[in-house]
Design a protein around this motif. Structure first.
Motif, short mmCIF file in Angstrom:
data_model
loop_
_atom_site.label_atom_id
_atom_site.label_comp_id
_atom_site.label_asym_id
_atom_site.label_seq_id
_atom_site.Cartn_x
_atom_site.Cartn_y
_atom_site.Cartn_z
N ARG A 140 -12.53 -21.53 -11.35
CA ARG A 140 -13.05 -22.90 -11.25
C ARG A 140 -12.03 -23.77 -10.53
N LEU A 141 -12.55 -24.56 -9.59
CA LEU A 141 -11.73 -25.56 -8.89
C LEU A 141 -12.53 -26.85 -8.89
N LEU A 142 -11.91 -27.91 -9.34
CA LEU A 142 -12.57 -29.22 -9.25
C LEU A 142 -11.58 -30.24 -8.70
N PRO A 183 -4.61 -19.17 -3.88
CA PRO A 183 -4.05 -17.86 -3.54
C PRO A 183 -4.82 -17.12 -2.45
N VAL A 184 -6.03 -17.60 -2.13
CA VAL A 184 -6.82 -17.00 -1.04
C VAL A 184 -7.41 -18.13 -0.20
N PRO A 185 -7.82 -17.86 1.03
CA PRO A 185 -8.40 -18.93 1.86
C PRO A 185 -9.67 -19.52 1.23
N VAL A 186 -9.84 -20.81 1.47
CA VAL A 186 -10.99 -21.54 0.92
C VAL A 186 -11.86 -22.00 2.09
N PHE A 187 -13.17 -21.91 1.91
CA PHE A 187 -14.10 -22.33 2.96
C PHE A 187 -15.02 -23.43 2.42
N ILE A 188 -15.66 -24.14 3.34
CA ILE A 188 -16.69 -25.11 2.94
C ILE A 188 -18.02 -24.37 2.94
N ARG A 189 -18.69 -24.34 1.80
CA ARG A 189 -20.01 -23.70 1.76
C ARG A 189 -21.11 -24.74 1.98
N LYS A 190 -20.88 -25.93 1.43
CA LYS A 190 -21.94 -26.95 1.48
C LYS A 190 -21.26 -28.32 1.38
N ALA A 204 -18.26 -41.32 0.92
CA ALA A 204 -18.15 -40.37 -0.19
C ALA A 204 -18.62 -39.00 0.30
N ALA A 205 -18.19 -37.97 -0.43
CA ALA A 205 -18.60 -36.60 -0.05
C ALA A 205 -18.59 -35.72 -1.28
N ASP A 206 -19.61 -34.87 -1.38
CA ASP A 206 -19.66 -33.82 -2.41
C ASP A 206 -19.55 -32.48 -1.70
N ILE A 207 -18.57 -31.71 -2.09
CA ILE A 207 -18.29 -30.45 -1.38
C ILE A 207 -18.42 -29.28 -2.34
N THR A 208 -19.05 -28.22 -1.87
CA THR A 208 -18.97 -26.93 -2.57
C THR A 208 -18.13 -26.01 -1.71
N PHE A 209 -17.07 -25.47 -2.32
CA PHE A 209 -16.20 -24.55 -1.59
C PHE A 209 -16.61 -23.12 -1.91
N SER A 210 -16.08 -22.19 -1.11
CA SER A 210 -16.21 -20.77 -1.48
C SER A 210 -14.93 -20.05 -1.10
N THR A 211 -14.70 -18.94 -1.78
CA THR A 211 -13.58 -18.07 -1.40
C THR A 211 -14.10 -16.68 -1.12
N GLY A 212 -15.40 -16.53 -1.25
CA GLY A 212 -15.99 -15.20 -1.13
C GLY A 212 -16.11 -14.53 -2.48
N ALA A 213 -15.43 -15.06 -3.52
CA ALA A 213 -15.51 -14.44 -4.85
C ALA A 213 -16.84 -14.80 -5.51
N ASN A 215 -19.43 -15.84 -8.46
CA ASN A 215 -19.45 -16.62 -9.69
C ASN A 215 -18.32 -17.63 -9.84
N ALA A 216 -17.64 -17.96 -8.78
CA ALA A 216 -16.60 -18.99 -8.89
C ALA A 216 -17.27 -20.36 -8.69
N ASP A 217 -16.81 -21.34 -9.46
CA ASP A 217 -17.36 -22.69 -9.40
C ASP A 217 -16.30 -23.58 -8.73
N LEU A 218 -16.48 -23.85 -7.45
CA LEU A 218 -15.43 -24.50 -6.67
C LEU A 218 -16.02 -25.75 -6.02
N ARG A 219 -15.56 -26.92 -6.47
CA ARG A 219 -16.19 -28.15 -6.00
C ARG A 219 -15.18 -29.25 -5.71
N GLY A 220 -15.62 -30.23 -4.93
CA GLY A 220 -14.80 -31.41 -4.66
C GLY A 220 -15.67 -32.65 -4.62
#
Ligand code: NAP
Length: 317
Positions: A140-142, A183-190, A204-213, A215-220
């Motif tokens: 999880r990343l928030l 620890p791994v590269p992060v991408f913008i998914r949405k 304002a911006a709502d971002i969903t990240f991905s690392t390729g993993a 079930n990870a919940d990665l947001r900004g």
């Protein structure tokens, strides 16, 4: 060695941070300032309203710190490198990735140091977070980066123009921490980018990240409409623990609820110490990762119109 440095663009960050950081570092001497408005501190021996005149008429300058808005940084940095000066680039280091790539090329050809400063990275909490996360899987990343634009950017118009980055002007600081500690590269998914109807940059911006993993919940969540308490937090959970919380822009770190680092921010002295090392070693340092994430958000982001923004509430500009 004492490096003679000039400041180009003597606005808020130059006055609040660069000037005191240069003053407190005996290895730099503020030799010249180029300010369109003619502003200058007492100790600068040379002052100019046009930076090109400064580059021409102060041959003893070793380096320049470019503290202008990002839209004009590439041309100024190119001119400075081609004049044989090392360049320290405020963040964001250019308006586009191609411009930054061009600066990398010119820096190499001219054998001059180009240095992309990402000030939020110069916090000990950020270094400890990076070391703690090394080799772990993040589940999880928030990122929560919410501040009041009227308080932090009073009257600044360039931030709302195309290429001014809007809420990513502060948001890129969070992304510079993310790219450093993950620890791994992060991408913008949405990305949802909220543009006021009367502005050319997002508020304002709502971002969903991905690392390729899986079930990870990665947001900004980035928002410039925050009044009251301001929030610059990054929370990270790892599979099997630990849980990290970086707050106050990276100067405070908790791990599993225990306070590990809490220090007054010393970002700009750290930037100038780093610049000194790079100059001593004649080594460029160009990190484009935070800018890439913002560029990717603009590339794949969905534009969402929101109500107009006025610098003074209730008063149309
Ligand atoms: P600012 O207060 O608007 O200052 C920028 C200065 O650059 C202006 O005052 C002007 O100074 C000069 N300038 C403006 N347009 C120019 C142009 N077209 N060509 C050449 N010079 C020009 O902005 P700031 O807040 O200092 O931000 C500058 C940069 O620092 C931005 O990239 C920002 O992201 C970064 N930064 C800001 C902060 C902050 O807290 N404010 C924190 C970290 C980083 P002169 O009239 O003196 O030339």
């Amino acid at each position: 060695m004492v490096y003679r440095i000039g400041i180009i663009g003597f606005g808020k960050i130059a006055q609040d941070q660069h000037l005191p950081a240069i003053r407190s570092n005996p290895n730099f001497e503020l030799t010249a300032v180029a300010s369109q408005r003619g502003l200058t501190p007492d100790e600068a021996r040379h002052t100019f309203t046009d930076y090109r005149t400064m580059l021409r008429e102060v041959p003893e300058l070793d380096a320049v710190a470019i503290c202008t808005p990002p839209q004009v940084r590439h041309v100024i940095a190119r001119d400075a490198l081609e004049a044989g000066k090392h360049v320290l680039l405020e963040k964001p280091p250019a308006a586009t990735l191609s411009e930054l790539e061009d600066l990398r090329r010119i820096s190499g050809e001219m054998r001059k140091v180009a240095f992309t400063t990402w000030h939020a990275q110069y916090n000990r909490g950020v270094d400890v977070a990076r070391d703690t996360l090394a080799g772990r899987r993040v589940s999880r990343l928030l990122v929560t980066w919410k501040e009041d634009v009227r308080h932090w950017h009073p009257g600044q118009q360039w931030i709302w123009q195309a290429g001014g980055f809007g809420v990513f002007d502060p948001g890129i600081n969070a992304l510079s921490i993310v790219t450093k500690i993950m620890p791994v590269p992060v991408f913008i998914r949405k990305a949802d980018l909220l543009f006021p109807a009367n502005r050319d940059a997002p508020i304002a911006a709502d971002i969903t990240f991905s690392t390729g993993a899986e079930n990870a919940d990665l947001r900004g969540v980035f928002d410039w409409r925050q009044t009251g308490p301001q929030t610059w937090d990054i929370e990270i959970d790892c599979e099997g623990g630990p849980r990290l919380k970086l707050s106050h822009g990276g100067s405070r770190l908790e791990i599993d609820g225990s306070l590990v680092v809490e220090e007054a921010p010393e970002e700009y002295p750290g930037i100038y110490r780093r610049f000194e090392t790079l100059l001593d070693e004649r080594r460029p340092e160009i990190d484009d990762a935070p800018l890439r994430l913002v560029a990717d958000a603009f590339t794949i982001g969905r534009r969402v119109p929101v109500e107009p923004f006025e610098d003074e509430p209730g008063k149309a500009s």
